[in-house]
Design a protein around this motif. Structure first.
Motif, PDB file in Angstrom:
ATOM      1  N   ARG A 176       2.246 -19.726  -6.616  1.00 59.09           N
ATOM      2  CA  ARG A 176       0.852 -19.356  -6.876  1.00 59.09           C
ATOM      3  C   ARG A 176       0.713 -17.843  -7.050  1.00 59.09           C
ATOM      4  N   ASP A 177      -0.395 -17.444  -7.685  1.00 58.07           N
ATOM      5  CA  ASP A 177      -0.659 -16.028  -7.905  1.00 58.07           C
ATOM      6  C   ASP A 177      -0.780 -15.264  -6.591  1.00 58.07           C
ATOM      7  N   ASP A 178      -1.374 -15.884  -5.565  1.00 60.02           N
ATOM      8  CA  ASP A 178      -1.532 -15.168  -4.300  1.00 60.02           C
ATOM      9  C   ASP A 178      -0.181 -14.928  -3.623  1.00 60.02           C
ATOM     10  N   GLU A 179       0.820 -15.796  -3.892  1.00 61.92           N
ATOM     11  CA  GLU A 179       2.156 -15.566  -3.345  1.00 61.92           C
ATOM     12  C   GLU A 179       2.833 -14.389  -4.035  1.00 61.92           C
ATOM     13  N   TYR A 180       2.664 -14.296  -5.369  1.00 64.59           N
ATOM     14  CA  TYR A 180       3.198 -13.131  -6.074  1.00 64.59           C
ATOM     15  C   TYR A 180       2.485 -11.855  -5.631  1.00 64.59           C
ATOM     16  N   GLU A 181       1.188 -11.942  -5.379  1.00 66.99           N
ATOM     17  CA  GLU A 181       0.451 -10.793  -4.878  1.00 66.99           C
ATOM     18  C   GLU A 181       1.057 -10.310  -3.570  1.00 66.99           C
ATOM     19  N   SER A 182       1.279 -11.243  -2.643  1.00 63.32           N
ATOM     20  CA  SER A 182       1.873 -10.896  -1.350  1.00 63.32           C
ATOM     21  C   SER A 182       3.248 -10.280  -1.523  1.00 63.32           C
ATOM     22  N   LEU A 183       4.058 -10.848  -2.440  1.00 60.62           N
ATOM     23  CA  LEU A 183       5.420 -10.363  -2.660  1.00 60.62           C
ATOM     24  C   LEU A 183       5.429  -8.919  -3.146  1.00 60.62           C
ATOM     25  N   TYR A 184       4.640  -8.616  -4.176  1.00 58.28           N
ATOM     26  CA  TYR A 184       4.724  -7.282  -4.757  1.00 58.28           C
ATOM     27  C   TYR A 184       3.982  -6.225  -3.950  1.00 58.28           C
ATOM     28  N   LEU A 185       2.979  -6.621  -3.177  1.00 55.66           N
ATOM     29  CA  LEU A 185       2.393  -5.671  -2.233  1.00 55.66           C
ATOM     30  C   LEU A 185       3.435  -5.288  -1.185  1.00 55.66           C
ATOM     31  N   PHE A 186       4.214  -6.284  -0.748  1.00 55.26           N
ATOM     32  CA  PHE A 186       5.272  -6.011   0.231  1.00 55.26           C
ATOM     33  C   PHE A 186       6.349  -5.115  -0.368  1.00 55.26           C
ATOM     34  N   LEU A 187       6.823  -5.451  -1.582  1.00 53.69           N
ATOM     35  CA  LEU A 187       7.883  -4.673  -2.204  1.00 53.69           C
ATOM     36  C   LEU A 187       7.460  -3.223  -2.452  1.00 53.69           C
ATOM     37  N   LEU A 188       6.169  -3.016  -2.693  1.00 48.98           N
ATOM     38  CA  LEU A 188       5.682  -1.657  -2.928  1.00 48.98           C
ATOM     39  C   LEU A 188       5.358  -0.916  -1.639  1.00 48.98           C
TER      40      LEU A 188
END
Length: 573
Positions: A176-188
């Motif tokens: 889901r989009d919210d999972e990608y949101e969580s992933l890239y906020l974490f990576l950044l």
């Protein structure tokens, strides 16, 4: 962490030993093109990458299963892995140039039950412990949170179709989009303090939405309301027909009460059914969350954690603290969702008691009405009226249930909106943009060196199909050829490693890449020169056909393993 070695051994000894070095590492297929009818397939280039992924927690079945058809297995490979008791050993290290550098040794095999090997630094682990130890080793205190370790390192390991063709969307197609949101906020490095609460609310919203979907499985709320209006009109018509008949006063009173009792029974029965359905969905959600509770042998891990604490400065929490915190978090999630269960149990008991009393009253009234001489004359009206009252009770109960769940969803979405107001505030977006600017300095520099173009990562606020606001990350790229896409992916992965080191975010420093023959010679040569200069930060591992290599890279110093149709990875075909 860098790749140090990958060993394949079985009950006959060492099958293959691969030692990695800094900079460019090439996995070569030496089969000549004129003889290689399958274009480099089936010699084991990709399998090397898969075995590394396997040691980091992926499924064993992927090694011998067709990725496009999970039912198709390579029986020869499967028999070799299981029948000869193959053990895969992956060694990671903090510094390839320092023989005293701390190593992380991971061992896995393909057997099951008592013969299964799943060891980290010599200690056997359960499946849950395995991921926990790997997560805590790289990201202390992060286990049990989103994103998961496999999600975090997905851009480091690119051999699946999603990773080969997409720069950012490296997870499975159902993510889901919210999972990608969580992933890239974490990576950044833009962790959000209320992220866990947001995920908890999203879980509840999905549960309530599933309940609402079941309630509206036959009709929508508006359809039920329209049907109820017609039923009430029919009941009014039947009441008038019944009133026109010659009935003694006592019979009318008993008959009217019988109608009311039947209506109440139908209403209570429908209500009981919905209460039980809601309880079942709540218990399923509690069970799903509770299954994530860690059950770790603290004594077994205590020494390992002490050793890690001695080697890693700044560790202030004991392993027991981390374990208790994780289990407490899971228990809190379970309690949060299960708080309605006692109320539902009480409501179910009360409803069953009321139904029993109404059934007894119905029997008594039916006997009284049946004795009336007017019953035969009214039978047709009564039967039809009873059915209308049954439908009325059912529809009113369903409408009430839908209304209740809509109120719950409104409340949950309101709480989610409060969190999103903070997440999508100007201050937080400014914080994200500041990190993006740091990342893009590396991204644009790397892409300029490799292609003479400047790539950048951007973020947009969007509204997903379910109405939720999310941050959607994307790269500036107007080139769609496979070679260009491969290059963009490599630029991103290299740039991220450099960025993570700059801002102090832990990361794996190795990048695994399949099918690099899709890239132009100059691009691959440029990557080799770049990672050679950045060898203290980036280790680039790529599989490629030898006859597709640029002359600059056709040197033994770059090769870590050479395979062919006559010398396959497992040496069994």
């Amino acid at each position: 962490m860098f790749l140090k070695s990958l060993n394949i051994a079985n009950d006959s000894g060492i099958v293959r030993s691969i030692n990695f070095h800094s900079g460019m590492n090439l996995i070569i297929d030496e089969t000549p093109s004129d003889k290689n009818l399958v274009t480099g397939n089936n010699v084991g280039k990709t399998t090397v990458l898969m075995l590394i992924d396997f040691c980091l927690g992926s499924s064993a079945k992927a090694i011998y299963t067709d990725p496009e058809n999970k039912k198709n297995e390579n029986a020869v490979v499967k028999q070799f892995l299981i029948g000869t008791k193959v053990v895969i050993t992956l060694t990671l290290t903090h510094d390839l140039h320092n023989p005293l550098s701390e190593d992380l040794v991971i061992e896995r095999n393909f057997l099951s039950r008592s013969q299964l090997i799943r060891r980290i630094n010599g200690a056997q682990r359960t499946e849950q412990e395995f991921e926990q130890v790997l997560t805590e080793y790289l990201f202390p205190g992060h286990y049990g949170k989103k994103p998961t370790l496999p999600q975090i390192i997905s851009h480091n390991i690119r051999y699946k179709e999603q990773g080969i063709t997409n720069t950012l969307r490296t997870l499975n197609q159902y993510t889901r989009d919210d999972e990608y949101e969580s992933l890239y906020l974490f990576l950044l490095g833009c962790d959000f303090d209320r992220g866990d609460m947001k995920q908890r609310l999203l879980t509840q919203i999905r549960t309530e939405s599933a309940f609402k979907a079941r309630l509206e499985g036959a009709q929508t709320r508006s359809a039920y309301e329209a049907s109820l209006s017609l039923i009430l009109m029919e009941i009014e018509k039947l009441d008038k027909e019944k009133a026109a008949l010659k009935i003694n006063p006592n019979f009318e009173t008993d008959l009217s009460r019988l109608d009311e009792v039947k209506f109440e029974i139908n209403q209570k029965t429908s209500q009981l059914s919905r209460l039980k359905m809601r309880k079942s969905l709540t218990e399923e959600a509690v069970l799903e969350i509770s299954s994530g509770s860690a059950t770790v042998d603290v004594q077994q891990l205590k020494q390992l954690y002490r050793d890690v604490s001695e080697r890693v400065s700044g560790v202030q929490k004991t392993f027991e603290d981390l374990l208790l915190f994780h289990n407490a978090m899971v228990e809190e999630k379970a309690r949060f969702i299960s708080k309605d269960i006692p109320r539902l149990n009480a409501a179910i008991t009360q409803c069953e008691s009321e139904i029993a009393a109404l059934l007894r009253e119905e029997v008594d009234l039916a006997q009284v009405v049946a004795k009336s001489a007017s019953f035969a004359e009214l039978e047709a009206v009564i039967v039809e009226n009873n059915e209308k009252f049954r439908q009325r009770g059912e529809f009113e109960t369903i409408i009430a249930q839908i209304s209740d769940v809509e109120d719950v969803l409104k409340s949950l979405n309101s709480s989610l909106a409060d969190i999103d107001d903070e997440l999508f505030s100007d201050d937080f977006e400014t914080r994200i943009q500041a990190q993006l600017n740091k990342f893009n300095r590396h991204f644009s520099t790397v892409s300029q060196e490799l292609y003479g173009e400047q790539y950048a990562l951007k973020v947009d606020r969007v509204t997903a199909r379910n109405g939720q606001r999310v941050y959607r990350f994307s790269s500036f790229n107007t080139n769609f050829s496979s070679g260009k896409k491969q290059g963009e992916i490599s630029c991103f992965d290299i740039a991220y490693t450099l960025f993570a080191d700059e801002v102090g975010i832990p990361c794996f420093h190795f990048l695994l890449n399949d099918k690099k023959e899709l890239m132009h010679d100059n691009q691959l040569a440029n990557i080799a020169r770049l990672v050679s200069r950045k060898s203290e930060q980036v280790q680039f591992v790529a599989s490629i056909l030898k006859d597709k290599l640029p002359a600059e890279l056709n040197q033994e110093k770059y090769f870590v393993v050479k395979l062919s149709q006559d010398d396959k990875l497992f040496k069994i075909e």
